[in-house]
Design an enzyme around this catalytic site. Structure first.
Site, PDB file in Angstrom:
ATOM      1  N   HIS A   1     -28.188  -7.881  15.499  1.00  0.00           N
ATOM      2  CA  HIS A   1     -27.120  -6.909  15.778  1.00  0.00           C
ATOM      3  C   HIS A   1     -27.240  -5.639  14.933  1.00  0.00           C
ATOM      4  O   HIS A   1     -27.085  -4.528  15.434  1.00  0.00           O
ATOM      5  CB  HIS A   1     -25.764  -7.583  15.530  1.00  0.00           C
ATOM      6  CG  HIS A   1     -24.643  -6.974  16.295  1.00  0.00           C
ATOM      7  ND1 HIS A   1     -23.552  -7.698  16.689  1.00  0.00           N
ATOM      8  CD2 HIS A   1     -24.410  -5.722  16.735  1.00  0.00           C
ATOM      9  CE1 HIS A   1     -22.716  -6.899  17.346  1.00  0.00           C
ATOM     10  NE2 HIS A   1     -23.225  -5.694  17.375  1.00  0.00           N
TER      11      HIS A   1
ATOM     12  N   GLN B   1     -12.638  -3.002  31.089  1.00  0.00           N
ATOM     13  CA  GLN B   1     -12.043  -4.312  31.377  1.00  0.00           C
ATOM     14  C   GLN B   1     -11.397  -4.334  32.763  1.00  0.00           C
ATOM     15  O   GLN B   1     -10.675  -5.267  33.108  1.00  0.00           O
ATOM     16  CB  GLN B   1     -11.010  -4.664  30.298  1.00  0.00           C
ATOM     17  CG  GLN B   1     -11.621  -4.820  28.906  1.00  0.00           C
ATOM     18  CD  GLN B   1     -12.665  -5.917  28.866  1.00  0.00           C
ATOM     19  OE1 GLN B   1     -12.357  -7.082  29.096  1.00  0.00           O
ATOM     20  NE2 GLN B   1     -13.909  -5.545  28.601  1.00  0.00           N
TER      21      GLN B   1
ATOM     22  N   TYR C   1     -18.162 -10.513  18.500  1.00  0.00           N
ATOM     23  CA  TYR C   1     -17.161  -9.922  19.399  1.00  0.00           C
ATOM     24  C   TYR C   1     -15.930 -10.841  19.486  1.00  0.00           C
ATOM     25  O   TYR C   1     -16.045 -12.034  19.725  1.00  0.00           O
ATOM     26  CB  TYR C   1     -17.732  -9.671  20.801  1.00  0.00           C
ATOM     27  CG  TYR C   1     -18.788  -8.578  20.848  1.00  0.00           C
ATOM     28  CD1 TYR C   1     -19.021  -7.752  19.743  1.00  0.00           C
ATOM     29  CD2 TYR C   1     -19.555  -8.377  21.987  1.00  0.00           C
ATOM     30  CE1 TYR C   1     -19.993  -6.756  19.778  1.00  0.00           C
ATOM     31  CE2 TYR C   1     -20.530  -7.383  22.026  1.00  0.00           C
ATOM     32  CZ  TYR C   1     -20.741  -6.584  20.918  1.00  0.00           C
ATOM     33  OH  TYR C   1     -21.698  -5.598  20.965  1.00  0.00           O
TER      34      TYR C   1
HETATM   35  N1  LIG Z   1     -24.842  -3.100  19.419  1.00  0.00           N
HETATM   36  C1  LIG Z   1     -23.728  -2.604  18.942  1.00  0.00           C
HETATM   37  O1  LIG Z   1     -23.583  -2.378  17.728  1.00  0.00           O
HETATM   38  C2  LIG Z   1     -22.600  -2.316  19.882  1.00  0.00           C
HETATM   39  C3  LIG Z   1     -21.448  -1.645  19.455  1.00  0.00           C
HETATM   40  C4  LIG Z   1     -20.444  -1.379  20.393  1.00  0.00           C
HETATM   41  C5  LIG Z   1     -20.616  -1.792  21.716  1.00  0.00           C
HETATM   42  N2  LIG Z   1     -21.741  -2.475  22.110  1.00  0.00           N
HETATM   43  C6  LIG Z   1     -21.956  -2.914  23.505  1.00  0.00           C
HETATM   44  O2  LIG Z   1     -21.642  -1.849  24.384  1.00  0.00           O
HETATM   45  C7  LIG Z   1     -20.678  -2.298  25.320  1.00  0.00           C
HETATM   46  C8  LIG Z   1     -19.848  -1.161  25.818  1.00  0.00           C
HETATM   47  O3  LIG Z   1     -19.161  -0.523  24.749  1.00  0.00           O
HETATM   48  P1  LIG Z   1     -17.817   0.249  25.062  1.00  0.00           P
HETATM   49  O4  LIG Z   1     -16.811  -0.706  25.585  1.00  0.00           O
HETATM   50  O5  LIG Z   1     -17.468   1.068  23.886  1.00  0.00           O
HETATM   51  O6  LIG Z   1     -18.337   1.192  26.261  1.00  0.00           O
HETATM   52  P2  LIG Z   1     -17.758   2.433  27.058  1.00  0.00           P
HETATM   53  O7  LIG Z   1     -18.036   2.114  28.495  1.00  0.00           O
HETATM   54  O8  LIG Z   1     -18.288   3.672  26.447  1.00  0.00           O
HETATM   55  O9  LIG Z   1     -16.176   2.443  26.811  1.00  0.00           O
HETATM   56  C9  LIG Z   1     -15.323   1.556  27.461  1.00  0.00           C
HETATM   57  C10 LIG Z   1     -13.903   2.011  27.199  1.00  0.00           C
HETATM   58  O10 LIG Z   1     -13.658   3.193  27.983  1.00  0.00           O
HETATM   59  C11 LIG Z   1     -12.407   3.040  28.603  1.00  0.00           C
HETATM   60  N3  LIG Z   1     -12.280   3.858  29.827  1.00  0.00           N
HETATM   61  C12 LIG Z   1     -11.333   4.801  30.023  1.00  0.00           C
HETATM   62  N4  LIG Z   1     -11.441   5.352  31.247  1.00  0.00           N
HETATM   63  C13 LIG Z   1     -12.467   4.747  31.853  1.00  0.00           C
HETATM   64  C14 LIG Z   1     -13.062   4.888  33.133  1.00  0.00           C
HETATM   65  N5  LIG Z   1     -12.615   5.731  34.050  1.00  0.00           N
HETATM   66  N6  LIG Z   1     -14.116   4.133  33.437  1.00  0.00           N
HETATM   67  C15 LIG Z   1     -14.593   3.256  32.524  1.00  0.00           C
HETATM   68  N7  LIG Z   1     -14.070   3.053  31.280  1.00  0.00           N
HETATM   69  C16 LIG Z   1     -13.013   3.803  30.945  1.00  0.00           C
HETATM   70  C17 LIG Z   1     -12.319   1.559  28.894  1.00  0.00           C
HETATM   71  O11 LIG Z   1     -10.953   1.225  29.093  1.00  0.00           O
HETATM   72  P3  LIG Z   1     -10.521   0.179  30.259  1.00  0.00           P
HETATM   73  O12 LIG Z   1     -10.992  -1.148  29.796  1.00  0.00           O
HETATM   74  O13 LIG Z   1      -9.053   0.335  30.276  1.00  0.00           O
HETATM   75  O14 LIG Z   1     -11.164   0.630  31.534  1.00  0.00           O
HETATM   76  C18 LIG Z   1     -12.872   0.980  27.618  1.00  0.00           C
HETATM   77  O15 LIG Z   1     -11.880   0.907  26.618  1.00  0.00           O
HETATM   78  C19 LIG Z   1     -19.927  -3.394  24.577  1.00  0.00           C
HETATM   79  O16 LIG Z   1     -19.234  -4.265  25.418  1.00  0.00           O
HETATM   80  C20 LIG Z   1     -21.064  -4.083  23.878  1.00  0.00           C
HETATM   81  O17 LIG Z   1     -21.739  -4.950  24.761  1.00  0.00           O
HETATM   82  C21 LIG Z   1     -22.727  -2.726  21.203  1.00  0.00           C
END
Ligand SMILES: NC(=O)c1ccc[n+]([C@@H]2O[C@H](COP(=O)([O-])OP(=O)(O)OC[C@H]3O[C@@H](n4cnc5c(N)ncnc54)[C@H](OP(=O)(O)O)[C@@H]3O)[C@@H](O)[C@H]2O)c1
Length: 309
Positions: free
Chosen positions: A132, A275, A60
């Site tokens: 991963h 974030q 990351y």
């Molecule tokens: N194992 C793997 O291969 C893998 C791959 C990808 C992710 N992950 C894990 O999964 C975690 C989450 O992934 P993700 O960030 O894609 O998750 P997500 O919660 O599905 O998406 C987060 C995104 O949604 C946006 N968003 C827009 N409106 C929102 C609202 N009202 N409330 C909340 N979020 C909103 C956020 O923007 P803002 O920041 O502007 O709110 C952010 O860019 C990662 O941090 C990581 O730990 C694992």
């Protein structure tokens, strides 16, 4: 017969270990930059809401200034600034992706990668160390040996996998001398594969914690913007079905979308990635959402674009 209401479990054990975590996790994939104060505010907001599993990975930060390792480094800086936070969290990280190989889970690679993660995170132990993505070239016996060695050296407490097929999980488990504690697939109202490909069944079979990545579809469920024009109608229909649940619970769509993953009987923990501390707090409302069976199946069928038989 009346439609019974589904809801999330309040607490979970990390696999068969004694580590316990809250029903929603916080992920650091989008953690960027070097400023400790805002990063600390996000971790503190998550912990204050009971999101005690904090998920990161060595890769990351790739693509941001500082690149590979920078998200772990930033989390490590937060822990250095406020060491007490380490005791409030179950710290999860991952290794095994090495750009642009792309994967390496050989024993020497994993031993060295975990050591580097520990240094960046400025901690003695990673509570949950996950492979991963499956390395198609390392024998599962060797991956198991690496995880066992890391555990017996006290560098990790538990081990898990991410993005493994059920047969890859089973093959690795067959060589392990302790149970795999977790599996981490992509799972959301938009990505239903783990329900149908055996992943979530296997979590129930092995007692492994099911961690769902991108539970808001990486934000698509909130912005309403599909990745492709062909997928827009499916997204619109899924959003409509989630909004019905949100309205009935007097909450927002994010809480409904997270709750959709959490009511699955595998006991899924969604890993949120916002974030924005205010959105972290709002997401915690998901734990209170209740939905009927038909509400849940409506989301499934909207996302599939077809009726179940
Ligand atoms: N194992 C793997 O291969 C893998 C791959 C990808 C992710 N992950 C894990 O999964 C975690 C989450 O992934 P993700 O960030 O894609 O998750 P997500 O919660 O599905 O998406 C987060 C995104 O949604 C946006 N968003 C827009 N409106 C929102 C609202 N009202 N409330 C909340 N979020 C909103 C956020 O923007 P803002 O920041 O502007 O709110 C952010 O860019 C990662 O941090 C990581 O730990 C694992």
């Amino acid at each position: 017969m009346a439609d019974d209401l589904l809801h999330a479990r309040p607490k979970f054990n990390v696999g068969q270990s004694s580590l316990s975590v809250g029903p929603i996790a916080y992920g650091c994939w989008r953690f960027a930059g070097t400023e400790v104060k805002p990063a600390q505010a996000k971790i503190e907001a998550a912990l204050a809401c009971g999101m005690t599993l904090i998920d990161t990975a060595d890769i990351y930060g790739k693509g941001t200034p500082g690149g590979f390792g920078s998200a772990e480094e930033l989390l490590g800086d937060v822990l250095k600034a406020q060491p007490g936070l380490r005791y409030d969290m179950v710290l999860a990280s991952k290794g095994g992706i090495w750009p642009d190989t792309p994967y390496n889970s050989s024993k020497p690679y994993l031993m060295a990668a975990c050591e580097k993660s520990l240094k960046r995170l400025k901690t003695e132990t990673i509570d949950l160390y996950q492979i991963h993505r499956p390395d198609l070239l390392t024998p599962m016996e060797e991956v198991a040996e690496a995880l066992s060695a890391l555990r017996s050296q006290g560098k990790i407490r538990e081990a898990g996998v991410s993005n493994f097929t059920p047969s890859q999980f089973r093959a690795l488990q067959a060589h392990m001398d302790f149970p795999l504690a977790s599996q981490q697939p992509e799972f959301s109202a938009l990505e239903l594969s783990p329900i149908f490909d055996g992943t979530l069944d296997q979590c129930q079979e092995f007692g492994a914690l099911a961690l769902a990545w991108s539970p808001l579809g990486g934000g698509r469920l909130m912005t309403g913007q599909a990745n492709t024009a062909e997928d827009q109608e499916r997204l619109d229909n899924t959003i409509k079905a989630l909004d019905v649940i949100a309205e009935k619970n007097n909450t927002d769509r994010a809480a409904a979308a997270l709750a959709f993953t959490m009511v699955h009987p595998a006991g899924v923990i969604p890993i949120i990635g916002t974030q924005t501390p205010a959105r972290i707090k709002e997401a915690a409302n998901a734990a209170k959402v209740k939905m009927s069976r038909s509400d849940w199946y409506d989301v499934i069928q909207a996302s599939m674009g077809a009726k179940l038989p």
